[in-house]
Design a protein around this motif. Structure first.
Motif, PDB file in Angstrom:
ATOM      1  N   MET A  73       0.850  -1.186   0.000  1.00  0.00           N
ATOM      2  CA  MET A  73       0.000   0.000   0.000  1.00  0.00           C
ATOM      3  C   MET A  73       0.889   1.240   0.000  1.00  0.00           C
ATOM      4  N   GLU A  74       0.581   2.173  -0.909  1.00  0.00           N
ATOM      5  CA  GLU A  74       1.376   3.396  -1.020  1.00  0.00           C
ATOM      6  C   GLU A  74       0.708   4.551  -0.287  1.00  0.00           C
ATOM      7  N   HIS A  75       1.532   5.322   0.414  1.00  0.00           N
ATOM      8  CA  HIS A  75       1.073   6.512   1.144  1.00  0.00           C
ATOM      9  C   HIS A  75       1.655   7.765   0.491  1.00  0.00           C
ATOM     10  N   LYS A  76       0.801   8.786   0.294  1.00  0.00           N
ATOM     11  CA  LYS A  76       1.241  10.122  -0.123  1.00  0.00           C
ATOM     12  C   LYS A  76       0.431  11.144   0.659  1.00  0.00           C
ATOM     13  N   ASP A  77       1.073  12.238   1.093  1.00  0.00           N
ATOM     14  CA  ASP A  77       0.327  13.214   1.881  1.00  0.00           C
ATOM     15  C   ASP A  77       0.686  14.650   1.517  1.00  0.00           C
ATOM     16  N   SER A  78      -0.076  15.578   2.106  1.00  0.00           N
ATOM     17  CA  SER A  78       0.053  17.002   1.801  1.00  0.00           C
ATOM     18  C   SER A  78       1.308  17.622   2.394  1.00  0.00           C
ATOM     19  N   VAL A  79       2.002  16.898   3.266  1.00  0.00           N
ATOM     20  CA  VAL A  79       3.243  17.401   3.844  1.00  0.00           C
ATOM     21  C   VAL A  79       4.436  17.058   2.949  1.00  0.00           C
ATOM     22  N   GLY A  80       4.217  16.167   1.976  1.00  0.00           N
ATOM     23  CA  GLY A  80       5.276  15.776   1.049  1.00  0.00           C
ATOM     24  C   GLY A  80       5.846  14.400   1.302  1.00  0.00           C
ATOM     25  N   ASN A  81       5.285  13.671   2.269  1.00  0.00           N
ATOM     26  CA  ASN A  81       5.765  12.321   2.556  1.00  0.00           C
ATOM     27  C   ASN A  81       5.208  11.323   1.553  1.00  0.00           C
ATOM     28  N   THR A  82       5.998  10.321   1.245  1.00  0.00           N
ATOM     29  CA  THR A  82       5.534   9.225   0.398  1.00  0.00           C
ATOM     30  C   THR A  82       6.289   7.960   0.775  1.00  0.00           C
ATOM     31  N   GLY A  83       5.617   6.818   0.678  1.00  0.00           N
ATOM     32  CA  GLY A  83       6.258   5.554   1.008  1.00  0.00           C
ATOM     33  C   GLY A  83       5.316   4.404   0.741  1.00  0.00           C
ATOM     34  N   VAL A  84       5.875   3.216   0.659  1.00  0.00           N
ATOM     35  CA  VAL A  84       5.092   2.005   0.415  1.00  0.00           C
ATOM     36  C   VAL A  84       5.267   1.075   1.604  1.00  0.00           C
ATOM     37  N   VAL A  85       4.156   0.682   2.228  1.00  0.00           N
ATOM     38  CA  VAL A  85       4.207  -0.275   3.329  1.00  0.00           C
ATOM     39  C   VAL A  85       3.887  -1.654   2.764  1.00  0.00           C
ATOM     40  N   GLU A  86       4.750  -2.621   3.092  1.00  0.00           N
ATOM     41  CA  GLU A  86       4.617  -3.973   2.564  1.00  0.00           C
ATOM     42  C   GLU A  86       4.435  -4.973   3.696  1.00  0.00           C
ATOM     43  N   SER A  87       4.313  -6.240   3.344  1.00  0.00           N
ATOM     44  CA  SER A  87       4.084  -7.307   4.311  1.00  0.00           C
ATOM     45  C   SER A  87       5.051  -7.222   5.486  1.00  0.00           C
ATOM     46  N   GLY A  88       4.501  -7.184   6.692  1.00  0.00           N
ATOM     47  CA  GLY A  88       5.318  -7.118   7.893  1.00  0.00           C
ATOM     48  C   GLY A  88       5.722  -5.721   8.308  1.00  0.00           C
ATOM     49  N   GLY A  89       5.405  -4.714   7.497  1.00  0.00           N
ATOM     50  CA  GLY A  89       5.791  -3.347   7.794  1.00  0.00           C
ATOM     51  C   GLY A  89       4.661  -2.535   8.401  1.00  0.00           C
ATOM     52  N   ALA A  90       5.002  -1.327   8.853  1.00  0.00           N
ATOM     53  CA  ALA A  90       4.024  -0.445   9.479  1.00  0.00           C
ATOM     54  C   ALA A  90       4.288   0.995   9.075  1.00  0.00           C
ATOM     55  N   GLN A  91       3.223   1.778   9.029  1.00  0.00           N
ATOM     56  CA  GLN A  91       3.327   3.222   8.824  1.00  0.00           C
ATOM     57  C   GLN A  91       2.558   3.919   9.934  1.00  0.00           C
ATOM     58  N   TRP A  92       3.164   4.969  10.453  1.00  0.00           N
ATOM     59  CA  TRP A  92       2.593   5.743  11.561  1.00  0.00           C
ATOM     60  C   TRP A  92       2.403   7.179  11.079  1.00  0.00           C
ATOM     61  N   MET A  93       1.214   7.718  11.256  1.00  0.00           N
ATOM     62  CA  MET A  93       0.933   9.084  10.829  1.00  0.00           C
ATOM     63  C   MET A  93       0.220   9.838  11.942  1.00  0.00           C
ATOM     64  N   LYS A  94       0.872  10.868  12.439  1.00  0.00           N
ATOM     65  CA  LYS A  94       0.269  11.751  13.438  1.00  0.00           C
ATOM     66  C   LYS A  94      -0.389  12.903  12.686  1.00  0.00           C
ATOM     67  N   ALA A  95      -1.709  12.807  12.520  1.00  0.00           N
ATOM     68  CA  ALA A  95      -2.426  13.848  11.774  1.00  0.00           C
ATOM     69  C   ALA A  95      -2.401  15.163  12.534  1.00  0.00           C
ATOM     70  N   ALA A  96      -2.599  15.094  13.858  1.00  0.00           N
ATOM     71  CA  ALA A  96      -2.569  16.283  14.719  1.00  0.00           C
ATOM     72  C   ALA A  96      -3.414  17.409  14.122  1.00  0.00           C
ATOM     73  N   ARG A  97      -2.810  18.608  13.879  1.00  0.00           N
ATOM     74  CA  ARG A  97      -3.636  19.744  13.450  1.00  0.00           C
ATOM     75  C   ARG A  97      -4.181  19.588  12.032  1.00  0.00           C
ATOM     76  N   GLY A  98      -3.605  18.659  11.273  1.00  0.00           N
ATOM     77  CA  GLY A  98      -4.203  18.424   9.967  1.00  0.00           C
ATOM     78  C   GLY A  98      -3.256  17.876   8.931  1.00  0.00           C
ATOM     79  N   ILE A  99      -3.772  16.939   8.139  1.00  0.00           N
ATOM     80  CA  ILE A  99      -3.023  16.374   7.021  1.00  0.00           C
ATOM     81  C   ILE A  99      -4.033  15.812   6.026  1.00  0.00           C
ATOM     82  N   ILE A 100      -3.671  15.820   4.762  1.00  0.00           N
ATOM     83  CA  ILE A 100      -4.480  15.206   3.716  1.00  0.00           C
ATOM     84  C   ILE A 100      -3.616  14.121   3.076  1.00  0.00           C
ATOM     85  N   HIS A 101      -4.113  12.900   3.062  1.00  0.00           N
ATOM     86  CA  HIS A 101      -3.281  11.825   2.524  1.00  0.00           C
ATOM     87  C   HIS A 101      -4.119  10.844   1.705  1.00  0.00           C
TER      88      HIS A 101
END
Length: 276
Positions: A73-101
């Motif tokens: 699964m691929e992640h892209k967000d309004s802060v400019g982050n991008t990455g692909v999480v694969e089997s056995g992996g994890a992604q952590w996103m602190k939305a806090a005041r705001g993010i669009i992904h």
């Protein structure tokens, strides 16, 4: 001491652009488990169930944790982050005041299987800057035990520290993978919120047999003995409740209705990710 407080099963749901999933926490029979706001499991080898993914959408006021068992699964967000999480992996996103992904499948066939967990943030941290981190499978420690492997996604176990360390809300997330008949024990925990979810096979918890798809609320002071007769998998979650009011409207989780209305207004005006 009675270990299991209540037993629950998730319900079928759809999210994103029509992704089929099972909503385990934040459904009629099991609402918020402070600080855990939501737990979804997505599992299908039919591309029609997941191919549309989760196109760009906003969040404010909490944290998401995506943990994959199979697929990409691929992640892209309004802060400019991008990455692909694969089997056995994890992604952590602190939305806090705001993010669009956006979270979109990076495969057109095969099994897509994983979880998304939502964790609340204390009021004092809901408007802090957004953050994101990607942890591939080899960054998640594994403890090899007799007949099983314990993966430390968050928290610590036998000196192994999970990569996801959230200062605002410390929590534990273990993935227990039984490869054969085996047993594992855990004593009482300090956290008041304690949950277990069987995602594969069957697991006997003390004197109760839990089947795939069952989540149980556990007494924090209870000692556990987990047994499996064969291949099985279980997630264990533990955290201390925040103990603050929760106001939610879709992808926004704040403390008051006024703050929810402000989040909606900020998103509509293109100011979700700023504090002014």
């Amino acid at each position: 001491m009675k270990a299991i407080l209540t037993r629950h099963r998730g319900m079928p749901a759809q999210d994103g652009a029509g992704v089929k999933l099972t909503r385990i926490i934040n459904q009629p029979s099991l609402r918020y488990q402070d600080p855990f706001l939501m737990l979804d499991e997505f599992r299908s080898d039919d591309p029609n169930d997941y191919i549309a993914g989760f196109p760009p959408h906003p969040h404010r006021g909490f944290v998401t944790l995506t943990y994959m068992l199979a697929g990409r699964m691929e992640h892209k967000d309004s802060v400019g982050n991008t990455g692909v999480v694969e089997s056995g992996g994890a992604q952590w996103m602190k939305a806090a005041r705001g993010i669009i992904h956006a979270e979109m499948p990076k495969q057109e066939e095969g099994l897509m299987w994983g979880f998304q967990l939502w964790l609340n943030l204390p009021a004092k941290d809901k408007m802090s800057p957004a953050e994101w981190a990607d942890y591939p499978a080899d960054k998640i420690p594994e403890v090899a035990l007799d007949g099983l492997t314990l993966r430390v996604v968050a928290g610590s176990y036998q000196g192994q520290q999970g990569p996801i360390q959230q200062q605002e809300q410390q929590f534990e997330m273990y993935d227990l993978r039984f490869s054969e008949a085996a047993a594992w024990q855990q004593g009482k925990v300090s956290q008041q919120t304690r949950l277990a979810y069987v995602y594969q096979g069957e697991v006997e918890l003390n004197d109760s047999l839990l089947q795939r798809g069952e989540l149980v609320r556990l007494a924090p002071a209870a000692e556990l003995t987990l047994r499996s007769k064969g291949e099985a998998g279980m997630l264990l979650l533990a955290a201390e409740p925040i103990g603050e009011p929760i106001a939610q409207y879709g992808p926004f989780v704040m403390n008051t209705q006024a703050e929810i209305e402000q989040a909606i207004n900020d998103y509509q005006r293109g100011r979700l990710t700023t504090t002014t």
